[in-house]
Write a protein that holds these residues in place. Sequence first.
Motif, PDB file in Angstrom:
ATOM      1  N   ILE A   4       0.849  -1.192   0.000  1.00 50.31           N
ATOM      2  CA  ILE A   4       0.000   0.000   0.000  1.00 50.31           C
ATOM      3  C   ILE A   4       0.882   1.238   0.000  1.00 50.31           C
ATOM      4  CG2 ILE A   4      -0.193   0.102   2.509  1.00 50.31           C
ATOM      5  CD1 ILE A   4      -3.154   0.903   2.098  1.00 50.31           C
ATOM      6  N   ASP A   5       0.435   2.262  -0.689  1.00 47.63           N
ATOM      7  CA  ASP A   5       1.091   3.566  -0.712  1.00 47.63           C
ATOM      8  C   ASP A   5      -0.028   4.586  -0.899  1.00 47.63           C
ATOM      9  OD1 ASP A   5       2.608   5.833  -0.993  1.00 47.63           O
ATOM     10  OD2 ASP A   5       3.823   5.084  -2.658  1.00 47.63           O
ATOM     11  N   GLU A   6      -0.582   5.057   0.200  1.00 49.93           N
ATOM     12  CA  GLU A   6      -1.737   5.960   0.182  1.00 49.93           C
ATOM     13  C   GLU A   6      -1.457   7.184   1.038  1.00 49.93           C
ATOM     14  OE1 GLU A   6      -4.601   5.655  -1.469  1.00 49.93           O
ATOM     15  OE2 GLU A   6      -4.376   3.596  -2.186  1.00 49.93           O
ATOM     16  N   LYS A   7      -2.234   8.207   0.803  1.00 48.57           N
ATOM     17  CA  LYS A   7      -2.213   9.402   1.642  1.00 48.57           C
ATOM     18  C   LYS A   7      -3.603   9.557   2.243  1.00 48.57           C
ATOM     19  CE  LYS A   7       1.363  11.856  -0.925  1.00 48.57           C
ATOM     20  NZ  LYS A   7       2.334  10.966  -0.453  1.00 48.57           N
ATOM     21  N   GLY A   8      -3.679  10.171   3.411  1.00 46.07           N
ATOM     22  CA  GLY A   8      -4.968  10.338   4.053  1.00 46.07           C
ATOM     23  C   GLY A   8      -4.988  11.578   4.916  1.00 46.07           C
ATOM     24  N   LYS A  20       2.488   3.604   4.018  1.00 52.34           N
ATOM     25  CA  LYS A  20       3.262   2.799   3.080  1.00 52.34           C
ATOM     26  C   LYS A  20       3.710   1.520   3.757  1.00 52.34           C
ATOM     27  CE  LYS A  20       5.228   6.875   0.899  1.00 52.34           C
ATOM     28  NZ  LYS A  20       6.420   7.668   0.690  1.00 52.34           N
ATOM     29  N   GLY A  21       3.643   0.423   3.012  1.00 55.05           N
ATOM     30  CA  GLY A  21       4.155  -0.829   3.546  1.00 55.05           C
ATOM     31  C   GLY A  21       3.422  -2.034   3.011  1.00 55.05           C
ATOM     32  N   ASP A  22       3.591  -3.137   3.703  1.00 56.97           N
ATOM     33  CA  ASP A  22       2.955  -4.401   3.337  1.00 56.97           C
ATOM     34  C   ASP A  22       1.611  -4.525   4.035  1.00 56.97           C
ATOM     35  OD1 ASP A  22       5.191  -5.230   1.834  1.00 56.97           O
ATOM     36  OD2 ASP A  22       6.181  -5.964   3.647  1.00 56.97           O
ATOM     37  N   VAL A  23       0.611  -4.941   3.288  1.00 57.88           N
ATOM     38  CA  VAL A  23      -0.709  -5.172   3.872  1.00 57.88           C
ATOM     39  C   VAL A  23      -0.686  -6.540   4.543  1.00 57.88           C
ATOM     40  CG1 VAL A  23      -3.168  -5.464   3.406  1.00 57.88           C
ATOM     41  CG2 VAL A  23      -1.870  -3.725   2.172  1.00 57.88           C
ATOM     42  N   LYS A  24      -0.810  -6.548   5.855  1.00 57.49           N
ATOM     43  CA  LYS A  24      -0.797  -7.794   6.628  1.00 57.49           C
ATOM     44  C   LYS A  24      -2.188  -8.409   6.722  1.00 57.49           C
ATOM     45  CE  LYS A  24       3.524  -7.879   7.619  1.00 57.49           C
ATOM     46  NZ  LYS A  24       4.370  -8.871   6.982  1.00 57.49           N
ATOM     47  N   PHE A  25      -3.206  -7.549   6.775  1.00 57.52           N
ATOM     48  CA  PHE A  25      -4.580  -8.044   6.803  1.00 57.52           C
ATOM     49  C   PHE A  25      -5.524  -6.940   6.347  1.00 57.52           C
ATOM     50  CE2 PHE A  25      -3.625  -6.574  11.130  1.00 57.52           C
ATOM     51  CZ  PHE A  25      -4.659  -5.686  11.370  1.00 57.52           C
ATOM     52  N   ASN A  26      -6.679  -7.351   5.890  1.00 59.39           N
ATOM     53  CA  ASN A  26      -7.756  -6.465   5.467  1.00 59.39           C
ATOM     54  C   ASN A  26      -8.999  -7.072   6.098  1.00 59.39           C
ATOM     55  OD1 ASN A  26      -9.546  -4.802   4.143  1.00 59.39           O
ATOM     56  ND2 ASN A  26      -9.302  -5.792   2.163  1.00 59.39           N
ATOM     57  N   ALA A  27      -9.545  -6.424   7.119  1.00 57.58           N
ATOM     58  CA  ALA A  27     -10.560  -7.098   7.926  1.00 57.58           C
ATOM     59  C   ALA A  27     -11.700  -6.204   8.362  1.00 57.58           C
ATOM     60  CB  ALA A  27      -9.882  -7.674   9.179  1.00 57.58           C
ATOM     61  N   LEU A  28     -12.784  -6.852   8.678  1.00 57.93           N
ATOM     62  CA  LEU A  28     -13.893  -6.227   9.382  1.00 57.93           C
ATOM     63  C   LEU A  28     -13.767  -6.718  10.816  1.00 57.93           C
ATOM     64  CD1 LEU A  28     -16.742  -6.796   6.795  1.00 57.93           C
ATOM     65  CD2 LEU A  28     -15.552  -4.667   7.295  1.00 57.93           C
ATOM     66  N   PRO A  42     -19.245  -4.094  12.687  1.00 61.56           N
ATOM     67  CA  PRO A  42     -17.785  -4.130  12.647  1.00 61.56           C
ATOM     68  C   PRO A  42     -17.204  -2.836  12.089  1.00 61.56           C
ATOM     69  CG  PRO A  42     -18.622  -5.202  10.693  1.00 61.56           C
ATOM     70  CD  PRO A  42     -19.829  -4.779  11.507  1.00 61.56           C
ATOM     71  N   ILE A  43     -15.878  -2.710  12.188  1.00 62.36           N
ATOM     72  CA  ILE A  43     -15.180  -1.601  11.549  1.00 62.36           C
ATOM     73  C   ILE A  43     -14.194  -2.181  10.540  1.00 62.36           C
ATOM     74  CG2 ILE A  43     -15.416  -0.065  13.536  1.00 62.36           C
ATOM     75  CD1 ILE A  43     -12.348  -0.527  13.949  1.00 62.36           C
ATOM     76  N   HIS A  44     -13.945  -1.430   9.478  1.00 64.35           N
ATOM     77  CA  HIS A  44     -13.013  -1.858   8.438  1.00 64.35           C
ATOM     78  C   HIS A  44     -11.625  -1.326   8.779  1.00 64.35           C
ATOM     79  CE1 HIS A  44     -11.785  -1.670   3.903  1.00 64.35           C
ATOM     80  NE2 HIS A  44     -11.217  -2.679   4.534  1.00 64.35           N
ATOM     81  N   ILE A  45     -10.647  -2.242   8.881  1.00 62.34           N
ATOM     82  CA  ILE A  45      -9.262  -1.861   9.140  1.00 62.34           C
ATOM     83  C   ILE A  45      -8.340  -2.601   8.189  1.00 62.34           C
ATOM     84  CG2 ILE A  45      -9.485  -1.134  11.550  1.00 62.34           C
ATOM     85  CD1 ILE A  45      -8.646  -3.938  12.414  1.00 62.34           C
ATOM     86  N   VAL A  46      -7.212  -1.968   7.882  1.00 65.34           N
ATOM     87  CA  VAL A  46      -6.174  -2.577   7.065  1.00 65.34           C
ATOM     88  C   VAL A  46      -4.890  -2.529   7.880  1.00 65.34           C
ATOM     89  CG1 VAL A  46      -4.828  -2.391   4.939  1.00 65.34           C
ATOM     90  CG2 VAL A  46      -7.271  -1.881   4.901  1.00 65.34           C
ATOM     91  N   GLU A 116      -9.583  -2.429  -5.237  1.00 65.92           N
ATOM     92  CA  GLU A 116     -10.383  -3.649  -5.093  1.00 65.92           C
ATOM     93  C   GLU A 116      -9.845  -4.553  -3.978  1.00 65.92           C
ATOM     94  OE1 GLU A 116     -13.758  -5.268  -5.785  1.00 65.92           O
ATOM     95  OE2 GLU A 116     -13.207  -3.520  -6.952  1.00 65.92           O
ATOM     96  N   ASP A 117      -8.510  -4.698  -3.878  1.00 63.46           N
ATOM     97  CA  ASP A 117      -7.933  -5.586  -2.861  1.00 63.46           C
ATOM     98  C   ASP A 117      -8.019  -5.003  -1.455  1.00 63.46           C
ATOM     99  OD1 ASP A 117      -5.989  -3.665  -3.647  1.00 63.46           O
ATOM    100  OD2 ASP A 117      -4.377  -4.932  -2.880  1.00 63.46           O
ATOM    101  N   LEU A 118      -8.410  -3.731  -1.321  1.00 62.76           N
ATOM    102  CA  LEU A 118      -8.547  -3.130   0.005  1.00 62.76           C
ATOM    103  C   LEU A 118      -9.989  -2.987   0.440  1.00 62.76           C
ATOM    104  CD1 LEU A 118      -5.826  -0.348  -0.078  1.00 62.76           C
ATOM    105  CD2 LEU A 118      -5.685  -2.611   0.952  1.00 62.76           C
TER     106      LEU A 118
END
Length: 121
Positions: A4-8, A20-28, A42-46, A116-118
Motif C-alpha cells: 500500500i502507498d496511500e495518503k490520508g 506505506k508498507g505491506d498489507v498484513k490483513f484487510n478485515a472487518l 464491525p469496523i473496516h481496518i487494514v 479492489e484488494d482493500l
Amino acid sequence: MATIDEKGYCSCGAIEFSCKGDVKFNALCHCKLCSRFAGVSPIHIVGVSPKATAFEITKGADKLKTFITPNGKFSIDSCSECSARLAQGPTGADFRAIFPVVFHIEQGERGCLLREDLKPK
C-alpha cells in the motif's frame, strides 16, 4: 503480498499522513475494543507494516492525540480537533491498523475508488 502507498487526512484536514508498507490483513473487526471506540461493529481496518512507515504524519503532528488503554496494550491515534480516528493497534506490534475511510479517495460519480484488494470482503 499486497503493498500500500496511500495518503490520508482527518475530517477537518488538520492532520495529513502517508501510509506505506505491506498489507498484513484487510478485515472487518468485531472485537470489543474496536466496537466500543467506534460505537459501531464491525469496523473496516487494514493492517500495514512496518510500523515505522505504516502511519507517518506529514502535516499537523501537534494535533495528533494518542490514547493508550489503561493496561498499556493498545493505542488509538486521532485528531484533537475533529476527533477523527486515523490508526490503532497493539502497542508492541510491528503494524498499525489504518481506517481506509480516511484515505484520500475522491468518490464523485464513479463511487468509491478504494482499490479492489482493500475493499472489505
